[in-house]
Design an enzyme around this catalytic site. Structure first.
Site, short mmCIF file in Angstrom:
data_model
loop_
_atom_site.label_atom_id
_atom_site.label_comp_id
_atom_site.label_asym_id
_atom_site.label_seq_id
_atom_site.Cartn_x
_atom_site.Cartn_y
_atom_site.Cartn_z
N HIS A 50 0.82 -1.22 0.00
CA HIS A 50 0.00 0.00 0.00
C HIS A 50 0.85 1.27 0.00
CE1 HIS A 50 0.78 1.29 4.17
NE2 HIS A 50 0.91 0.00 4.41
N1 UDP Z 1 -3.37 -5.42 9.11
C1 UDP Z 1 -4.68 -5.79 9.37
N2 UDP Z 1 -5.45 -6.24 8.34
C2 UDP Z 1 -4.98 -6.34 7.07
C3 UDP Z 1 -3.64 -5.96 6.81
C4 UDP Z 1 -2.86 -5.51 7.85
O1 UDP Z 1 -5.15 -5.73 10.52
O2 UDP Z 1 -5.75 -6.74 6.17
C5 UDP Z 1 -2.55 -4.90 10.21
C6 UDP Z 1 -1.25 -5.63 10.47
O3 UDP Z 1 -1.45 -6.65 11.40
C7 UDP Z 1 -0.35 -4.52 11.00
C8 UDP Z 1 -0.98 -3.23 10.55
O4 UDP Z 1 -2.16 -3.59 9.86
O5 UDP Z 1 -0.36 -4.48 12.41
C9 UDP Z 1 -0.06 -2.46 9.64
O6 UDP Z 1 -0.73 -1.34 9.15
P1 UDP Z 1 -0.39 -0.70 7.75
O7 UDP Z 1 0.23 -1.73 6.88
O8 UDP Z 1 -1.65 -0.04 7.29
O9 UDP Z 1 0.58 0.49 8.11
P2 UDP Z 1 2.16 0.60 8.31
O10 UDP Z 1 2.55 -0.39 9.35
O11 UDP Z 1 2.82 0.39 6.99
O12 UDP Z 1 2.34 2.01 8.79
#
Ligand code: UDP
Length: 367
Positions: A204
């Site tokens: 994403h």
């Molecule tokens: N996650 C979730 N459902 C999904 C995909 C990811 O709950 O379908 C959770 C995952 O367990 C992690 C979090 O989303 O803890 C990560 O968020 P994201 O990837 O949006 O943001 P980033 O960590 O890149 O800032």
């Protein structure tokens, strides 16, 4: 206390902290939802699943440009903090929500605590890198998850008395949310997956979604992995919009694309994936608790600890297929080694340490 929450990773990582802080301060924190992730699949279901209290204030920062979001949230949060006059403000991570929360707390003169402080990619093309630096430098208390994060803060001249080493709350978030083996396997069966026999993908990040050629290369790489095993892809709303422009219908049709899933479901799928392919910072931390191998689709990354411990490796889009093939060729040995590799993000006491240090800060500021 005021806790500012706006995105999926903030909801997941702050949930354990809110409970600890409320218990220690013997008071209910005001939770402020900035609405940065306004899609139901990204926040609504998680909010309920993780038991976050009804927000005191709901703002509407979704679907704004970064500048619009920072300006709007700084002004609105400043107004909210002035009205609530909280003993401290807690923000987490590197989102626009965190940076605006920091600016607003600073403007109104409320002590600021930054959780997950000291992450650095040193990649100035990433908006998150600027959000991290702004928030760390404004914080009265930086909660660094690892010694490496602590050292990054020292390198920028942030004095030791403004930093505490806490570990990362993702450890307790995973430990409290991970379902029993039986329930995990039920989630897998629902999607027709067998343990150790599928790839779990999440993509994403703007560096992977903004340029249609890059996104097409990633989707085509994932599609070619389907020759070896199924690829399950809970797709972020930003990516859903971006694939329309990427002209990769055939490749997409080979991948099992689903809506984003809840936290318990995602952790279940992650815990049994043969390998994960992701650009998510949160996922790069979770694999160290779940002991799973990860290919990180990014050109730079700020979670060096996950890589140094052998859980994760960086790959450009054209390196995804060889990176996954390399992992699968020695999968049994690798997973056995990772099972014994300690988690570099602490032992599940981060939320308690953050609560304790926040209490100290509030008392200090009172004197
Ligand atoms: N996650 C979730 N459902 C999904 C995909 C990811 O709950 O379908 C959770 C995952 O367990 C992690 C979090 O989303 O803890 C990560 O968020 P994201 O990837 O949006 O943001 P980033 O960590 O890149 O800032």
């Amino acid at each position: 206390m005021a806790v500012v929450v706006g995105t999926r990773p903030e909801i997941i990582k702050l949930a354990p902290v809110i409970g600890e802080v409320n218990a220690l301060l013997d008071d209910d924190s005001a939770v402020i939802d900035t609405g940065q992730h306004f899609d139901k699949s990204m926040s609504g279901q998680l909010w309920r699943e993780l038991g976050l209290p009804t927000p005191e204030v709901r703002l509407e920062a979704g679907s704004m440009t970064r500048a619009g979001c920072l300006g709007y949230l700084t002004a609105e949060l400043g107004r909210v903090f002035a009205a609530l006059s909280p003993s401290a403000v807690l923000v987490q991570g590197d989102t626009n929500t965190a940076a605006a929360g920091a600016l607003a707390a600073n403007a109104v003169g409320v002590p600021l605590v930054h959780i997950n402080a000291g992450l650095r990619s040193y990649d100035r093309t990433m908006p998150e890198e600027h959000n991290r630096v702004i928030t760390d430098h404004l914080a009265d208390l930086c909660c660094a998850a690892t010694p490496h994060n602590h050292a990054n803060l020292a390198l920028e001249g942030i004095p030791n008395n403004r930093v505490i080493l806490t570990g990362n709350t993702i450890v307790e978030a995973v430990e409290s949310q991970l379902p029993s083996r039986e329930d995990r396997l039920a989630f897998l069966r629902w999607y027709g997956m067998l343990p150790d026999a599928y790839v779990l993908a999440t993509i994403h990040h703007p560096e992977n979604t903004d340029d249609p050629r890059t996104l097409r290369a990633i989707i085509e790489a994932l599609a070619s992995l389907v020759d070896r095993m199924p690829v399950l892809f809970p797709m972020h709303p930003r990516t859903r919009r971006a694939v329309q422009r990427a002209d990769c219908k055939d490749a997409l049709s080979r991948i099992l694309i689903i809506d984003p899933v809840g936290s318990r479901e995602f952790l279940s799928l992650a815990a049994h994936a043969a390998v994960l392919v992701s650009d998510s910072g949160g996922v790069a931390e979770e694999v160290t608790v779940l002991k799973r191998p990860l290919v990180v689709v990014r050109s730079s990354a700020e979670r060096a600890e996950s890589m140094e411990a052998g859980f994760a490796r960086l790959a450009a889009p054209h390196q995804i297929v060889p990176a996954v093939a390399g992992i699968l060729s020695r999968h049994r040995k690798l997973v056995a080694r990772l099972a014994n590799e300690p988690c570099p993000y602490g032992n599940g006491t981060a939320a308690a340490r953050i609560a304790w240090a926040t209490k100290q800060l509030i008392e200090q500021k009172k004197d």
